[in-house]
Every structure is written in C-alpha cells, then in structure tokens.
Design an enzyme around this catalytic site. Sequence first.
Site: not given
Ligand code: NAP
Length: 290
Positions: A222, A65, A130, A224, A133-134, A245, A69, A81, A105
């Site tokens: 996403l 994590t 969004g 949880y 990474g997710a 999520g 990664k 791939d 994921d």
């Molecule tokens: P990340 O790479 O840090 O990306 C964060 C995203 O959230 C970006 O699009 C960012 O926009 C946006 N953001 C952050 N603060 C914001 C706000 N106040 N208002 C609007 N947009 C905002 O994070 P990630 O890894 O993609 O994770 C995203 C979410 O998915 C997290 O909540 C994480 O816990 C969840 N997740 C869940 C799982 C699961 O197994 N369920 C797995 C992975 C991730 P900007 O580009 O403008 O900063």
Amino acid sequence: MDNGHPLAAVLGLPAAHSLSPVIHGHWLAACDLSASYIPIEVQNADFDSFFQMAPRLGFRGFNVTAPYKQRAFELCVTTTDRARRAQSVNLVVFSADGAHGDSTDGRGFLASLAAAVDFEPADKRIAVLGAGGAARAIVDALLTAGAATIVLANRTQARAEALAARFDDRVSAWSRWPAAQSFFDGADLIIHGTTYGMKGVCDGEKPWRLPPLKPDVVAAELIYAPLETPFLRDAAEAGARTVDGLGMLLHQAAPCFTAWFGVDVAVDAGLRGAVMRALDRQASEQGRGV
Ligand code: NAP
C-alpha cells in the site's frame, strides 16, 4: 462567489504534501478542461464552515484526507453503503440537495490489482498485514468482491480482532506477530497494509517472515513513498508477483475526477510518470531538509 470556473480540492491538515493535485492536474490538462484542483489546509475550527460554504464558492466537491474523513462523513446528506461501513469518506460531491460522500480506496485497490496483475478476489484466500484504516477499506472491498477468506495480522493484536469482528466469519485475526510461515500458507494474495517501510523509515521488528512463495501468489504493497519498499523487495525475492502502492492511489482518484467533472479518465503511463516525478521531487526536497 461562483465565477463559473469549476473547482475541486483536497482538504487536510496538512495538505501540501498530497499528490492528488498532481493527479487531477494531469487529467485536467489531458482533457483540456478549464477547472482547478487545489490543496487546502483547513484548521479544525474552520472545517465545518468551510465545508458548508464551499459549493457557493464554486467547489464541485473535495477529496478529504486526515484528519477529516470521519467528520466529512458526518456532514454529508447521503453516503454510499461502503462509506457507511467505514464511517468515513474520502470523496465529497456537491449537488443541489447537499453533499454526497463515498469511499474510493477499496475500489482503487481492486482496480489496481486488476490492472497490474489481472487479479480478481472472488474465491481467493487473502493474508493482510495491518489493521488500520486502509486495511479496513480494503477488507470491505475484498469481501464485497467475493473473497473466500481473509486473515489479519497486526502488531497490536486487539486491533486485528476488533477489525475482524466488524465483518462476517470469512475474516479472522491471527494471533502471532511478526507474521511467519503458517500465516502465509495457501494465500493467493498477501497485502502489506502497515506503515513499516514508509518513507524509508523502519522502526522495530519487520512485520513479516516470508516463506518461499509460488509465482502465482500476488504480494501487494500500500505504501507509495518510497515506491520500492522492504516488503516488495522481500516478496519479489520469495518468488511472488508484486504490485506497488502507487496504482491504488491513482485508481482511487479516477472515480473522484469523473464525479466532479463528468469525464472518464485513464490511469496510464503518462499519469504514472507525472506522479513518479513529483515523488522524486518530494524525496529530494526532504533530502535537502525543505
Ligand atoms: P493507520 O490507520 O495509521 O494504521 C497503521 C497500521 O500500521 C496499523 O496496523 C499499525 O499497527 C501498523 N504499524 C505502524 N507502525 C508499525 C511498525 N513499526 N511495525 C509494524 N506495524 C506498524 O494507517 P493507514 O491509513 O491504514 O495506512 C497504512 C498504510 O497504507 C500507510 O503506509 C499509508 O501510506 C498506506 N495507504 C496507501 C494508500 C494508497 O492509495 N496507496 C491509501 C491509504 C493508505 P498498530 O495497530 O499496532 O499500531
């Protein structure tokens, strides 16, 4: 130093908050396997040497994590791939010829949708909030599964454009934020992939203005922690079928367990209950300032 007791772990910085030990611990007990899965907090300077030494210590592999990664991807001798497209791995499996990396994921997300609402992405129109990474892993999996179109809206628009440019012309970036009515028009699936609403924190403007939705529209979260989020509340109120999520988290773990321990496992109510109790414990510890 391998004493014949198989080990797997989640490596991160931090790692203690991870729910993966609860998930894999549940399956180890359910399968009556004599093996262990532990969280390991690894400092940056130690990551490479720990990674290289791990198979000799009895590790079958790891979950990886943040923030490792990408580095884990670079250290693997082979990668799938989808991991190469993401340039990142969350699953490492050791064999005699070295470390093999995968990214689970995206498939975890699709498996969660199939299990919860019987949703298949082929020929579907999808709207994603969004571009982190997710979102990247999920868009990749949706395209591979035959999605018709995917539109991305992100607070930082350049990031949505950069993500769309990584894929074929089925993916496009939306130019307005927050996403309102026309962004959602005709979508079969709406995905909330920002951190807005995570752990109850809502900073800044809400990323969506949901119009009334048809009951066959699926809205997937996403986040949880917490399990019930502002997005899920608004989507249910707008009329959509909602998916939380937690399913993605559980379903991305199943292929990892099978890869290390050679046993197929189920994502069932018992597992979900165990993880929900752990989430409740974490929430009350945070409430007490632990
Ligand atoms: P990340 O790479 O840090 O990306 C964060 C995203 O959230 C970006 O699009 C960012 O926009 C946006 N953001 C952050 N603060 C914001 C706000 N106040 N208002 C609007 N947009 C905002 O994070 P990630 O890894 O993609 O994770 C995203 C979410 O998915 C997290 O909540 C994480 O816990 C969840 N997740 C869940 C799982 C699961 O197994 N369920 C797995 C992975 C991730 P900007 O580009 O403008 O900063």
